[in-house]
Design a protein around this motif. Structure first.
Motif, PDB file in Angstrom:
ATOM      1  N   THR A 121       0.860  -1.186   0.000  1.00 29.53           N
ATOM      2  CA  THR A 121       0.000   0.000   0.000  1.00 29.53           C
ATOM      3  C   THR A 121       0.898   1.239   0.000  1.00 29.53           C
ATOM      4  O   THR A 121       2.095   1.140   0.289  1.00 29.53           O
ATOM      5  CB  THR A 121      -0.895   0.028   1.243  1.00 29.53           C
ATOM      6  N   PRO A 122       0.346   2.408  -0.293  1.00 31.11           N
ATOM      7  CA  PRO A 122       1.178   3.614  -0.218  1.00 31.11           C
ATOM      8  C   PRO A 122       1.835   3.799   1.150  1.00 31.11           C
ATOM      9  O   PRO A 122       2.988   4.219   1.237  1.00 31.11           O
ATOM     10  CB  PRO A 122       0.189   4.734  -0.530  1.00 31.11           C
ATOM     11  N   PHE A 123       1.116   3.494   2.216  1.00 32.21           N
ATOM     12  CA  PHE A 123       1.671   3.615   3.567  1.00 32.21           C
ATOM     13  C   PHE A 123       2.883   2.703   3.744  1.00 32.21           C
ATOM     14  O   PHE A 123       3.947   3.139   4.213  1.00 32.21           O
ATOM     15  CB  PHE A 123       0.584   3.263   4.594  1.00 32.21           C
ATOM     16  N   ALA A 129       4.644   1.346   1.353  1.00 28.39           N
ATOM     17  CA  ALA A 129       5.683   1.759   0.397  1.00 28.39           C
ATOM     18  C   ALA A 129       6.514   2.903   0.950  1.00 28.39           C
ATOM     19  O   ALA A 129       7.748   2.926   0.799  1.00 28.39           O
ATOM     20  CB  ALA A 129       5.039   2.150  -0.930  1.00 28.39           C
ATOM     21  N   GLU A 130       5.859   3.865   1.602  1.00 26.89           N
ATOM     22  CA  GLU A 130       6.595   4.977   2.198  1.00 26.89           C
ATOM     23  C   GLU A 130       7.488   4.491   3.341  1.00 26.89           C
ATOM     24  O   GLU A 130       8.607   4.981   3.516  1.00 26.89           O
ATOM     25  CB  GLU A 130       5.631   6.057   2.694  1.00 26.89           C
ATOM     26  N   ALA A 175       9.490   2.512  -3.800  1.00 25.63           N
ATOM     27  CA  ALA A 175       8.211   3.106  -3.406  1.00 25.63           C
ATOM     28  C   ALA A 175       7.495   3.828  -4.538  1.00 25.63           C
ATOM     29  O   ALA A 175       6.271   3.979  -4.505  1.00 25.63           O
ATOM     30  CB  ALA A 175       8.433   4.079  -2.243  1.00 25.63           C
ATOM     31  N   SER A 202       3.465   4.592  -4.153  1.00 23.30           N
ATOM     32  CA  SER A 202       3.110   5.798  -3.397  1.00 23.30           C
ATOM     33  C   SER A 202       3.542   7.089  -4.066  1.00 23.30           C
ATOM     34  O   SER A 202       3.187   8.183  -3.612  1.00 23.30           O
ATOM     35  CB  SER A 202       3.737   5.730  -2.002  1.00 23.30           C
ATOM     36  N   HIS A 219       7.370   9.810  -1.945  1.00 20.24           N
ATOM     37  CA  HIS A 219       7.672  11.104  -1.338  1.00 20.24           C
ATOM     38  C   HIS A 219       8.896  10.971  -0.428  1.00 20.24           C
ATOM     39  O   HIS A 219       9.834  11.755  -0.526  1.00 20.24           O
ATOM     40  CB  HIS A 219       6.481  11.606  -0.515  1.00 20.24           C
ATOM     41  N   THR A 222       5.799  15.868   0.730  1.00 22.17           N
ATOM     42  CA  THR A 222       4.366  15.617   0.890  1.00 22.17           C
ATOM     43  C   THR A 222       3.601  16.917   1.117  1.00 22.17           C
ATOM     44  O   THR A 222       2.576  17.175   0.470  1.00 22.17           O
ATOM     45  CB  THR A 222       4.135  14.662   2.080  1.00 22.17           C
ATOM     46  N   LEU A 237      -4.470  12.482   2.667  1.00 24.48           N
ATOM     47  CA  LEU A 237      -3.433  11.453   2.702  1.00 24.48           C
ATOM     48  C   LEU A 237      -2.157  11.907   3.403  1.00 24.48           C
ATOM     49  O   LEU A 237      -1.267  11.088   3.668  1.00 24.48           O
ATOM     50  CB  LEU A 237      -3.092  11.011   1.269  1.00 24.48           C
ATOM     51  N   THR A 265      -1.094  10.059   6.727  1.00 22.32           N
ATOM     52  CA  THR A 265      -0.667   8.677   6.479  1.00 22.32           C
ATOM     53  C   THR A 265       0.731   8.636   5.891  1.00 22.32           C
ATOM     54  O   THR A 265       1.571   7.824   6.301  1.00 22.32           O
ATOM     55  CB  THR A 265      -1.653   7.983   5.516  1.00 22.32           C
ATOM     56  N   TYR A 266       0.991   9.505   4.941  1.00 20.88           N
ATOM     57  CA  TYR A 266       2.307   9.533   4.308  1.00 20.88           C
ATOM     58  C   TYR A 266       3.389   9.944   5.312  1.00 20.88           C
ATOM     59  O   TYR A 266       4.456   9.328   5.373  1.00 20.88           O
ATOM     60  CB  TYR A 266       2.309  10.493   3.112  1.00 20.88           C
TER      61      TYR A 266
END
Length: 243
Positions: free
Chosen positions: A2-4, A6-7, A55, A59, A62, A68, A81, A84-85
């Motif tokens: 997920t983006p989370f 991945a970050e 990432a 995502s 970032h 971000t 978002l 979360t990032y």
């Protein structure tokens, strides 16, 4: 993925390799000891390449709360978002710092210079003057975020068909790699170019938690947070004004 996540992973890898090269250069009896600023700036740029490669597809990579926030201020990223990032970036930075300590544990143990050990986690000024240090971080981050706004889509048009594209894949991470390398070489000598609040704060927290002797220098810690945030905001506002 997920983006989370991945970050987290992208930032963790970036910090592991970025702070890892600092440890290799400044800690006692490593094979890279005293290899210098060119080694540090080059490896930090390549660390960004690795993090963005992993990432990026998920995502956008970032890996930096300043990026971000800059994207959100410019209207290129949803404010919903942002928390979360930033949480992912902070967790990743802390995990990466822990791995740097674990990897170099024996060298930390024999290094007497407490400042050198702190440098393996967070940044510090060459000359401690808060206003000048803050300006350095503002300008460095401004360059980072403003140039990111001007990155072109990493793809090539196939023939005369504008809908058919050949992606550049991993090479798409190269522009930000070169950008971070340029910032490090040209603007990094005054404060160590944090240009990323998570990159400094996450590892500084780990320095305070882990059994590493010495002060975590919390009196300076606000500068690599405020400077990048202000620099990113200025870059976003100028981008909006010129759009």
């Amino acid at each position: 993925m997920t983006p989370f996540i991945a970050e987290i992973i992208g930032t963790m890898l970036m910090i592991l390799l970025g702070n890892g090269v600092v440890a290799n250069v400044v800690l006692k009896d490593t094979k890279g000891n005293n290899s210098g600023w060119i080694v540090i700036t080059t490896a930090w740029a390549l660390a960004v390449f690795v993090g963005v490669t992993v990432a990026g597809p998920v995502s956008g990579a970032h890996l930096n709360p300043a990026v971000t926030l800059g994207l959100a201020i410019a209207g290129k990223f949803s404010w919903d978002l942002v928390p979360t990032y930033i949480a992912g970036e902070m967790i990743g930075a802390m995990l990466g710092a822990f791995l740097v300590w674990l990897f170099n544990k024996d060298h930390f143990a024999i290094t007497e210079d407490e400042g050198a050990k702190l440098a393996c986690f967070s940044t510090g000024p060459a000359i401690r003057k808060p206003v000048s240090n803050l300006i350095s971080e503002i300008i460095g981050t401004f360059v980072l975020v403003f140039v990111i706004f001007h990155f072109a889509d990493p793809s090539l048009t196939l023939g005369n068909d504008p809908t058919a594209k050949i992606g550049l894949g991993t090479v798409g991470a190269l522009p930000v790699t070169l950008l971070v390398w340029a910032i490090g070489l040209s603007l990094g000598g005054t404060t160590g170019y944090a240009i990323n609040p998570a990159r400094d704060l996450g590892p500084r927290i780990m320095h305070a938690i882990l059994p590493v002797k010495g002060s975590s220098d919390w009196g300076y810690a606000w500068i690599p947070i405020a400077g990048p945030v202000l620099g990113a905001a200025l870059a976003a506002l100028l981008h909006l004004a010129l759009s």
